[in-house]
Design an enzyme around this catalytic site. Structure first.
Site, PDB file in Angstrom:
ATOM      1  N   TYR A   1      20.631  -7.255  15.114  1.00 60.75           N
ATOM      2  CA  TYR A   1      20.714  -6.118  14.191  1.00 60.75           C
ATOM      3  C   TYR A   1      22.162  -5.766  13.874  1.00 60.75           C
ATOM      4  O   TYR A   1      22.540  -5.589  12.708  1.00 60.75           O
ATOM      5  CB  TYR A   1      19.995  -4.910  14.798  1.00 60.75           C
ATOM      6  CG  TYR A   1      19.936  -3.712  13.883  1.00 60.75           C
ATOM      7  CD1 TYR A   1      19.084  -3.697  12.785  1.00 60.75           C
ATOM      8  CD2 TYR A   1      20.735  -2.598  14.113  1.00 60.75           C
ATOM      9  CE1 TYR A   1      19.027  -2.596  11.932  1.00 60.75           C
ATOM     10  CE2 TYR A   1      20.686  -1.494  13.277  1.00 60.75           C
ATOM     11  CZ  TYR A   1      19.826  -1.497  12.195  1.00 60.75           C
ATOM     12  OH  TYR A   1      19.788  -0.407  11.364  1.00 60.75           O
TER      13      TYR A   1
ATOM     14  N   LYS B   1      24.221  -5.998  10.213  1.00 56.16           N
ATOM     15  CA  LYS B   1      24.821  -4.838   9.549  1.00 56.16           C
ATOM     16  C   LYS B   1      26.335  -4.990   9.411  1.00 56.16           C
ATOM     17  O   LYS B   1      26.928  -4.503   8.427  1.00 56.16           O
ATOM     18  CB  LYS B   1      24.462  -3.565  10.314  1.00 56.16           C
ATOM     19  CG  LYS B   1      22.977  -3.231  10.289  1.00 56.16           C
ATOM     20  CD  LYS B   1      22.455  -3.034   8.867  1.00 56.16           C
ATOM     21  CE  LYS B   1      21.024  -2.546   8.850  1.00 56.16           C
ATOM     22  NZ  LYS B   1      20.532  -2.273   7.475  1.00 56.16           N
TER      23      LYS B   1
ATOM     24  N   ASP C   1       0.827  -1.210   0.000  1.00 54.20           N
ATOM     25  CA  ASP C   1       0.000   0.000   0.000  1.00 54.20           C
ATOM     26  C   ASP C   1       0.860   1.258   0.000  1.00 54.20           C
ATOM     27  O   ASP C   1       0.609   2.208  -0.747  1.00 54.20           O
ATOM     28  CB  ASP C   1      -0.934   0.005   1.215  1.00 54.20           C
ATOM     29  CG  ASP C   1      -2.020  -1.067   1.126  1.00 54.20           C
ATOM     30  OD1 ASP C   1      -2.294  -1.540   0.001  1.00 54.20           O
ATOM     31  OD2 ASP C   1      -2.570  -1.430   2.178  1.00 54.20           O
TER      32      ASP C   1
END
Length: 253
Positions: free
Chosen positions: A147, A151, A44
């Site tokens: 996380y 990375k 959307d």
């Protein structure tokens, strides 16, 4: 002429519907890009996003190989790529389930691998790529294992890709932002708690974190990071490859 000239270029952007991805798309469009191939799993938001140039929108999960079967036919003659799709997470190692670990690495690292393995063979000689890493991949902090490791892996992936792509004069770099005002913060429980402590004021919560953690006392905007990505993509950075631009306001000092 726009200072960052992308006239008639074709570019791929993942995680394009918001944050750094959307800011990067607008910057490329403003610089004259002819076509942007935009992917995001939020269909959307992707449909509603108009960067201001010709766009191919393909909703899907970057960690799904089938998604790249759909994207690949649109990438022939690609000039640039912003490998940006990512998710946030927080939690101590002993409190992080394996499913959560895999969820984060799946999007942030597997998704970047699939992006590069699809896009690089179809990119024109002399093209350029920037991967959105994070200072969390450089500086260790409690509660950032999934996380931060995703990375850190992404940074090394960029370096390997830079060496592999160099014979075709394709440049691959990474940017490692610190705090940036993007929707990724809203995915983390600690930030939602901080917003609640500030009476629901999201900006106040961000400012409080920046004041405590960053010598410059502020976080970046998505547009500021996108401008730095744009420089690395541009011809002005023609001899820069395999680099990691740390843009963290001094957090890692």
């Amino acid at each position: 002429m726009h200072i960052l000239d992308f006239t008639d270029r074709k570019a791929l952007i993942t995680g394009a519907a918001s944050g750094i991805g959307a800011a990067g798309a607008r910057l490329l469009a403003n610089g004259g890009a002819a076509t942007l191939i935009l992917t995001d799993r939020d269909a959307d938001a992707l449909d509603a996003f108009d960067p201001g140039c010709s766009v191919v929108r393909i909703a899907g999960d970057v960690a799904d190989p089938g998604h790249w079967d759909e994207v690949a036919p649109h990438l022939d003659g690609l000039d640039h790529a912003i490998v940006n799709a990512g998710i946030a997470a927080g939690g101590a190692i002993g409190e992080t389930g394996f499913a959560e670990w895999r969820r984060v690495l799946g999007t942030n690292l597997d998704g970047a691998f699939l992006t590069l393995s699809t896009a690089l063979p179809l990119m024109r000689e002399g093209g350029s790529v920037v991967l959105t890493a994070s200072v969390s991949g450089i500086k260790a902090e409690p509660g950032t294992a999934a996380y931060g490791c995703s990375k850190a892996g992404l940074i090394h992936l960029a370096r390997v890709a830079a060496k592999e792509a160099a014979p075709r004069r394709i440049r691959v770099n990474a940017i490692a932002p610190g705090g940036v005002d993007t929707p990724i913060w809203d995915q983390t429980p600690f930030f939602r708690d901080l917003v609640a402590e500030h009476g629901g004021a999201r900006t106040a919560a961000l400012d409080a974190m920046a004041a405590m953690a960053t010598p410059l006392g502020r976080y970046a905007s998505a547009d500021e990071i996108a401008a730095q990505v744009g420089f690395l993509l541009s011809d002005m950075a023609a001899t820069i490859t395999g680099a990691v631009l740390v843009s963290d306001g001094g957090y890692s000092l």
